[in-house]
Design an enzyme around this catalytic site. Structure first.
Site, PDB file in Angstrom:
ATOM      1  N   ARG A 134     -44.398 -39.779  11.348  1.00 62.24           N
ATOM      2  CA  ARG A 134     -45.150 -40.972  11.744  1.00 62.24           C
ATOM      3  C   ARG A 134     -44.635 -41.464  13.089  1.00 62.24           C
ATOM      4  NH1 ARG A 134     -45.382 -44.310   6.009  1.00 62.24           N
ATOM      5  NH2 ARG A 134     -46.636 -42.793   4.887  1.00 62.24           N
TER       6      ARG A 134
ATOM      7  N   GLU B 267     -39.123 -51.897   0.223  1.00 61.21           N
ATOM      8  CA  GLU B 267     -40.097 -50.939  -0.325  1.00 61.21           C
ATOM      9  C   GLU B 267     -39.517 -49.529  -0.381  1.00 61.21           C
ATOM     10  OE1 GLU B 267     -44.031 -48.508   1.007  1.00 61.21           O
ATOM     11  OE2 GLU B 267     -43.633 -50.407   2.040  1.00 61.21           O
TER      12      GLU B 267
ATOM     13  N   ARG C  49     -35.048 -43.276   1.837  1.00 62.90           N
ATOM     14  CA  ARG C  49     -34.809 -44.645   1.360  1.00 62.90           C
ATOM     15  C   ARG C  49     -34.073 -44.634   0.028  1.00 62.90           C
ATOM     16  NH1 ARG C  49     -39.124 -49.134   3.376  1.00 62.90           N
ATOM     17  NH2 ARG C  49     -39.099 -48.517   5.569  1.00 62.90           N
TER      18      ARG C  49
END
Length: 430
Positions: free
Chosen positions: A262, A349, A391
């Site tokens: 990304r 998140e 993450r």
């Protein structure tokens, strides 16, 4: 993509759904293009019928010896042929304009999705686990002594620039172990089929899962026209593009571990420290293809699959339903799962699980044939992280940190780490 027939039948509902997203009403513009397109199609069909009648009359005039009538009719056929071609071209142009417009409009949120402007209006559904009570000041992942030898941002910057990392030693092994653990749980306990897909795709695949045309700047494109996938949602979902599936084949449940890319356009200055927001990262993705009547139950099931990974790792989290203003472009409803990060003293998140209805299926023309007969219907598609590997690495490191700078590893990972249970303050597995 939206169903034009539904917009025709209830333009007010269409505009109301856009309004919930904070977008301006679009039904007048959509229906004007649709009406003009349909008018050209009707006119072309009328002219085609006149051309066909004149073509039959040409032969009769020739046979009767009426040369003047023959020439008049032949000229009429030529004129009608040109008229038909022009109208068909206009209809195609208007159809493309209508399609291009519809491709830029977000999915309609379900009625149960909370109204809101941004993440502050999201609604918490539940929490699992309790953050550890620490008698020392917790560090963020990139400051942990156990992590520093194996988490090299300087070398990555030399190689690729900012928002990249080189992982080594125990940290690299832990990253690999987490992905393997997730795949094993999803395939053996959750019934997902492990799938290996390309990370380079054509335009059509990116259109199919609504990355194009609106979010082109968020992805990377090669010089020969391929796109690097932002997530394997793109490849997994598009495996059914153009297909007419048998109802008995549904649901299709898939998982894949891939590199993801990304550009992080518009995120300048946001989460620049550490591994939270990078240009290249890895995810274990989940995708389901279902019948329309099953998709909401599947959404809950997929959310549970992602939550189960965190539970097995002993990582505290909370699950929220996103409001209309924070929900992704292609989603009807989204659950975010946020893991506790003691170094930041907040939840962040780690998974986003969305039901898209037939929004992507219409773009891909992905349908199924009802077992009881009838014409094919569009499938529903769902996607979610199960989980973001980097993450999850951060969460394991921060939640397992000890006062001496070492990190205790979750018992669920011990077998994947060769029986080792800790990363000590020097970065070694022990």
């Amino acid at each position: 993509m939206h169903d034009i027939r539904a917009i025709r039948e209830n333009p007010a509902a269409f505009d109301a759904a856009l309004s919930r997203r904070g977008a301006a009403p679009m039904s007048d513009q959509v229906l004007a293009l649709d009406e003009a397109r349909r008018a050209r199609i009707t006119a072309a069909e009328t002219a085609q019928a006149e051309q066909n009648r004149a073509s039959k009359d040409v032969g009769a005039a020739k046979a009767s010896g009426n040369e003047a009538e023959f020439e008049r009719l032949r000229a009429l056929v030529a004129d009608k042929k040109a008229e038909v071609a022009a109208m068909q071209a206009e209809a195609r142009e208007l159809d493309q304009k209508l399609t291009d417009l519809l491709l830029t409009l977000p999915n309609s949120p379900l009625a149960e999705v909370p109204q809101g402007a941004d993440e502050t209006d999201n609604v918490e559904l539940r929490r699992w686990g309790s953050p550890r009570a620490l008698d020392f000041k917790p560090l963020e992942h990139f400051d942990l002594p156990a992590a520093k030898p194996g988490m090299d941002f300087e070398t990555a910057a030399k190689l690729s620039g900012s928002r990249f990392v080189v992982l080594r030693g125990a940290i690299a092994r832990l990253h690999r172990a987490l992905a393997q653990f997730m795949l094993d749980v999803h395939t053996t306990e959750h019934g997902l089929t492990e799938t290996i897909t390309p990370v380079l795709v054509k335009d059509e695949a990116m259109y199919g899962t609504n990355q194009l045309p609106k979010f082109a700047e968020d992805s990377y494109r090669t010089t020969n026209g391929w796109w690097l996938i932002p997530t394997s949602e793109v490849t997994l979902t598009n495996t059914v593009a153009g297909d007419v599936l048998e109802e008995s084949a549904l649901p299709i449940r898939m998982t894949a571990h891939t590199l993801c890319f990304r550009s992080e356009a518009g995120s300048a200055g946001k989460d620049t420290a550490g591994m939270l927001r990078q240009h290249q990262f890895e995810k274990v993705e989940m995708v389901s293809i279902t019948r329309p009547e099953d998709s909401l139950a599947e959404h809950e099931r997929m959310t549970g699959c992602a939550e189960a990974i965190l539970q097995k790792l002993g990582l505290p989290y909370r699950t929220v339903v996103l409001c209309t203003g924070d929900m992704g472009f292609g989603a009807q409803k989204t659950h975010d799962i946020e893991v506790w990060l003691p170094g930041q003293n907040t939840y962040r998140e780690i998974s986003s699980v969305s039901v898209c209805g037939d929004f992507q299926a219409r773009r891909m023309n992905a349908r199924y044939r009802p077992a009881g007969g009838g014409k094919p219907e569009f499938v529903h598609s769902l996607n979610g992280s199960g989980l973001a590997v980097g993450r999850c690495l951060i969460a394991v490191m921060e939640n397992g940190q000890q006062a001496d700078g070492s990190v205790d590893l979750p018992p669920a990972l011990h077998a994947y780490m060769g029986g080792k249970t800790r990363i000590d303050a020097t970065g070694a597995l022990v």
